[in-house]
Write a protein that holds these residues in place. Structure first.
Motif, short mmCIF file in Angstrom:
data_model
loop_
_atom_site.label_atom_id
_atom_site.label_comp_id
_atom_site.label_asym_id
_atom_site.label_seq_id
_atom_site.Cartn_x
_atom_site.Cartn_y
_atom_site.Cartn_z
N ALA A 164 0.83 -1.21 0.00
CA ALA A 164 0.00 0.00 0.00
C ALA A 164 0.87 1.26 0.00
N ILE A 165 1.89 1.27 0.83
CA ILE A 165 2.72 2.49 0.92
C ILE A 165 3.52 2.67 -0.38
N ASN A 166 4.00 1.57 -0.96
CA ASN A 166 4.70 1.69 -2.26
C ASN A 166 3.76 2.25 -3.32
N GLU A 167 2.50 1.82 -3.27
CA GLU A 167 1.52 2.31 -4.24
C GLU A 167 1.25 3.81 -4.04
N LEU A 168 1.16 4.21 -2.78
CA LEU A 168 0.92 5.63 -2.49
C LEU A 168 2.10 6.48 -2.98
N LEU A 169 3.32 5.92 -2.83
CA LEU A 169 4.52 6.65 -3.28
C LEU A 169 4.64 6.66 -4.80
N ARG A 170 3.91 5.78 -5.46
CA ARG A 170 3.87 5.80 -6.93
C ARG A 170 2.99 6.96 -7.43
N VAL A 171 1.88 7.19 -6.72
CA VAL A 171 0.94 8.21 -7.22
C VAL A 171 1.24 9.61 -6.70
N ALA A 172 2.11 9.72 -5.67
CA ALA A 172 2.46 11.05 -5.15
C ALA A 172 3.87 11.03 -4.57
N GLY A 173 4.50 12.19 -4.55
CA GLY A 173 5.88 12.27 -4.05
C GLY A 173 5.96 12.31 -2.54
N GLU A 174 4.83 12.57 -1.89
CA GLU A 174 4.84 12.63 -0.42
C GLU A 174 3.60 11.95 0.15
N VAL A 175 3.82 11.18 1.20
CA VAL A 175 2.72 10.44 1.84
C VAL A 175 2.72 10.75 3.34
N ARG A 176 1.54 11.08 3.88
CA ARG A 176 1.44 11.26 5.34
C ARG A 176 0.36 10.31 5.86
N ILE A 177 0.70 9.61 6.92
CA ILE A 177 -0.23 8.61 7.48
C ILE A 177 -0.46 8.92 8.96
N PHE A 178 -1.74 8.97 9.37
CA PHE A 178 -2.08 9.23 10.77
C PHE A 178 -3.22 8.30 11.16
N PRO A 179 -3.24 7.70 12.35
CA PRO A 179 -2.16 7.69 13.34
C PRO A 179 -1.22 6.54 13.05
N VAL A 180 -0.22 6.34 13.94
CA VAL A 180 0.64 5.17 13.78
C VAL A 180 0.43 4.21 14.95
N VAL A 181 -0.68 4.41 15.66
CA VAL A 181 -1.07 3.45 16.71
C VAL A 181 -2.24 2.62 16.18
N ASP A 182 -2.50 1.47 16.84
CA ASP A 182 -3.61 0.62 16.41
C ASP A 182 -4.90 1.00 17.16
N LEU A 183 -5.94 0.22 16.95
CA LEU A 183 -7.24 0.55 17.54
C LEU A 183 -7.20 0.61 19.07
N ASN A 184 -6.22 -0.07 19.68
CA ASN A 184 -6.11 -0.04 21.14
C ASN A 184 -5.01 0.90 21.61
N SER A 185 -4.66 1.84 20.75
CA SER A 185 -3.71 2.91 21.07
C SER A 185 -2.30 2.39 21.37
N ARG A 186 -1.98 1.19 20.84
CA ARG A 186 -0.60 0.69 20.98
C ARG A 186 0.12 0.98 19.67
N LYS A 187 1.43 1.25 19.78
CA LYS A 187 2.20 1.49 18.55
C LYS A 187 1.99 0.32 17.59
N SER A 188 1.74 0.62 16.31
CA SER A 188 1.49 -0.44 15.33
C SER A 188 2.64 -1.45 15.33
N ILE A 189 2.25 -2.74 15.29
CA ILE A 189 3.28 -3.78 15.26
C ILE A 189 4.11 -3.71 13.97
N HIS A 190 3.60 -3.04 12.95
CA HIS A 190 4.32 -2.98 11.66
C HIS A 190 5.25 -1.77 11.56
N LEU A 191 5.08 -0.80 12.46
CA LEU A 191 5.70 0.51 12.23
C LEU A 191 7.23 0.46 12.07
#
Ligand code: SAM
Length: 227
Positions: A164-191
């Motif tokens: 998904a992020i590679n795809e977003l970087l294909r269609v635009a030069g800058e990507v901003r994603i909010f938030p970086v926590v999961d539904l239980n307010s813990r830092k995303s395990i993928h981050l």
């Protein structure tokens, strides 16, 4: 108790919330913006009223207004009930109660619903979904993703996030994603792994503090500038 949704829920935020979530400056607002996973947010409607350019892309735009209204109605009580049961995970400052949250969200979603058909005619709401978007390379300056990637880390795999992020970087030069926590307010395990991967691809990556914080600890966005 923890917050758990089986599907990604349609839930919409306002222009002011987008400005705070993504630290949008006047200069940013004049760029060509893609709102990915905008769902029933009123950001697109409010931007258009201000004469600014934004295209929103989301799978729900395949449905008509009344079907989306029904889906919102079906999930509205569930979201409020889960928020009430997990009240301690949120900061009740700008929004003081679950009832007020419901009113604010419904007012944004109603602005969206009233704008949907007109916006579709003008290409402002486009049906599509990650990890493959219906836009050619570099169609936009900036992509904003609010409350989809990282938030649903339990439901969406690491590989999905990378694609998904590679795809977003294909269609635009800058990507901003909010938030970086999961539904239980813990830092995303993928981050951490995603940041490492993006840095290894030589993109410019930063996690930046923003004004917005409703989920406790959910006050940073990930900014990626394509190398
Ligand atoms: C919680 S809502 C967030 C709406 C809006 N961005 C906001 O913050 O108010 C999440 C959105 O992600 C959308 N979504 C679900 N699967 C998606 C996919 N594969 N690609 C893009 N968006 C998706 C949903 O339709 C939904 O509108």
């Amino acid at each position: 108790m923890s917050v758990k949704y089986h599907n990604v829920v349609p839930w919409g935020r306002s222009f002011k919330e987008y400005v705070d979530m993504f630290s949008l400056t006047d200069e940013d607002l004049n760029r060509s913006i893609l709102g990915c996973s905008d769902g029933p947010a009123s950001f697109n409607y409010e931007m258009n009223r201000k004469g600014k350019s934004v295209v929103s892309v989301d799978p729900i735009y395949e449905m008509d207004k009344e079907t989306i209204r029904k889906r919102i109605g079906e999930t509205y009580l569930e979201v409020l009930e889960q928020t009430k049961a997990n009240k301690e995970k949120f900061i009740w400052k700008n929004i003081s109660s679950v009832e007020e949250l419901g009113k604010i969200r419904m007012s944004s979603m109603n602005l969206f619903l009233d704008d949907l058909e007109e916006g579709k005619k003008h290409g402002r709401y486009v049906a599509g979904f990650l990890p493959e978007l219906p836009f050619s390379d570099n169609s936009f300056d900036l992509v904003l993703v609010s409350h989809f990637l990282f938030l649903y880390s339990e439901q969406l795999s690491f590989d999905f996030h990378v694609q998904a992020i590679n795809e977003l970087l294909r269609v635009a030069g800058e990507v901003r994603i909010f938030p970086v926590v999961d539904l239980n307010s813990r830092k995303s395990i993928h981050l951490d792994e995603i940041i490492g991967l993006l840095v290894s691809q030589e993109h410019v990556v930063s996690e930046e503090k923003v004004e917005y914080e409703f989920q406790k600890g959910g006050n940073t966005m990930l900014k990626v500038i394509r190398e």
